[in-house]
Design a protein around this motif. Structure first.
Motif, short mmCIF file in Angstrom:
data_model
loop_
_atom_site.label_atom_id
_atom_site.label_comp_id
_atom_site.label_asym_id
_atom_site.label_seq_id
_atom_site.Cartn_x
_atom_site.Cartn_y
_atom_site.Cartn_z
N PHE A 104 0.82 -1.21 0.00
CA PHE A 104 0.00 0.00 0.00
C PHE A 104 0.85 1.27 0.00
O PHE A 104 0.47 2.29 -0.57
N VAL A 105 2.03 1.20 0.63
CA VAL A 105 2.95 2.34 0.57
C VAL A 105 3.43 2.56 -0.86
O VAL A 105 3.43 3.69 -1.38
N VAL A 106 3.82 1.45 -1.52
CA VAL A 106 4.26 1.54 -2.92
C VAL A 106 3.13 2.04 -3.81
O VAL A 106 3.33 2.88 -4.69
N MET A 110 3.11 5.30 -6.13
CA MET A 110 2.83 5.16 -7.57
C MET A 110 1.70 6.09 -7.99
O MET A 110 1.74 6.71 -9.05
N LYS A 111 0.69 6.19 -7.14
CA LYS A 111 -0.43 7.08 -7.43
C LYS A 111 0.03 8.53 -7.44
O LYS A 111 -0.37 9.32 -8.31
N GLN A 112 0.88 8.89 -6.45
CA GLN A 112 1.41 10.26 -6.41
C GLN A 112 2.25 10.56 -7.65
O GLN A 112 2.19 11.66 -8.21
N GLU A 113 3.03 9.56 -8.07
CA GLU A 113 3.87 9.74 -9.27
C GLU A 113 3.00 9.91 -10.51
O GLU A 113 3.31 10.71 -11.40
N LYS A 114 1.89 9.13 -10.56
CA LYS A 114 0.97 9.24 -11.70
C LYS A 114 0.31 10.61 -11.73
O LYS A 114 0.18 11.23 -12.80
N VAL A 115 -0.09 11.11 -10.56
CA VAL A 115 -0.69 12.45 -10.48
C VAL A 115 0.31 13.50 -10.94
O VAL A 115 -0.03 14.42 -11.69
N LYS A 116 1.57 13.34 -10.50
CA LYS A 116 2.61 14.29 -10.89
C LYS A 116 2.84 14.24 -12.40
O LYS A 116 3.00 15.28 -13.05
#
Length: 330
Positions: A104-106, A110-116
């Motif tokens: 869940f941390v990963v 990954m979600k934050q990276e996708k948003v960025k």
């Protein structure tokens, strides 16, 4: 059954290595199981089932190895099958839970990276749109003056040189279409208008060379009531006149536009003989620009395929077309 035997108070290097490897095994195979179950593409989700089996069977094998090494190197101890299964369950559970947390941390990062990444794409698109608007404004410098001049040239040459007058009219239509503000049509152009613009470009180039350049344009399917992204096809047509060898009448450059109404797609194909002089210095900027636009518009450039074989160069662009009520960005 406690786990005292699995964490003996005295330090034994072989035993510690077995325990450590079992912990790593459970942790990473559990993470792989969760990844393929929740994050992998649909066609790969079934991989999660064998990974779960690998996780449990591997933990079981390490436990058996522990018992074997402990009995051989240290003191003989008899463990029942029930005790071994209980130990496997306990160890697997203990390291499966941290794997869930790590997953869940990963997933969060990954979600934050996708948003960025999406924000960066949005900024790039905004920059591209701003640049297009600036180019559009610069191109609009007194366009009526240019149209009036072209109309004057057309009327003056119509009687004496009708072929020249027709070329002037084609140029006037091309300029008018190039200056069209597509924001008024929700970012899309009529496919019929795009095809007509391409036909005008091909015809004007034929006028330039007394209709001696071997270029054919073929339309397959119904172009009515369909919209596409403007000026995307035009780059491929321009590449033919920039980079193709059009002096060889036996090697005709072919442009084909096929409308697949079942799949709601447009397949635009160009095939031409390469100019050996230009091919050596060409940087492929036109193809690169199309790829960038496809990524910005469709999040992928898989619709563009190039085939470079021998003295022939082929490009096939497959993109969806839109219905009249659709917009480029919903």
């Amino acid at each position: 059954m406690s786990m005292d035997f699995f964490f003996a108070p005295s330090f034994h290097l072989p035993i510690e290595f077995i325990i450590l490897f079992q912990q790593f095994w459970v942790f990473y195979t559990a993470y792989a199981f969760l990844y393929f179950l929740f994050l992998a593409p649909k066609r790969k989700k079934l991989y999660s089932i064998p990974l779960l089996l690998i996780c449990v069977s591997g933990s079981y094998s390490f436990t058996l190895l522990y018992v074997f090494v402990y009995n051989k190197l240290y003191e003989p101890v008899v463990f029942t099958q029930q005790q071994i299964i209980f130990t496997v369950t306990q160890v697997t559970t203990q390291f499966f839970i941290p794997a869930i947390g790590y997953f869940f941390v990963v997933k969060f990062f990954m979600k934050q990276e996708k948003v960025k990444e999406l924000e960066q794409q949005k900024l790039i698109l905004q920059k591209e749109l701003l640049q297009s608007e600036n180019n559009f404004l610069r191109a609009q410098i007194n366009p009526h003056f240019l149209y009036n001049c072209l109309n004057f040239f057309y009327s003056e040459t119509f009687q004496q040189r009708p072929d020249v007058a027709e070329a002037i009219m084609l140029l006037s239509q091309m300029m008018r279409y190039s200056l069209t503000d597509f924001s008024a049509t929700r970012g899309l152009a009529n496919l019929e208008d795009e095809i007509e613009h391409i036909q005008n470009v091909v015809q004007l180039n034929k006028f330039r060379f007394s209709d001696k350049i071997p270029v054919s344009l073929k339309i397959e399917g119904n172009t009515e009531h369909k919209k596409i992204v403007p000026m995307l096809l035009m780059t491929l047509v321009e590449n033919i006149f920039k980079h193709a060898d059009l002096k060889d009448a036996a090697s005709k450059a072919e442009i084909t536009c096929t409308i697949d109404e079942k799949e709601k797609k447009l397949i635009f194909t160009t095939v031409n003989k390469k100019n050996p002089v230009i091919a050596g210095v060409s940087q492929g900027l036109g193809i690169s620009n199309i790829r960038q636009r496809l990524v910005l518009l469709y999040n992928s450039d898989k619709g563009l395929q190039t085939i470079n074989e021998g003295n022939l160069f082929k490009v096939q662009l497959t993109i969806p077309y839109f219905e009249p009520e659709q917009t480029l960005h919903k």
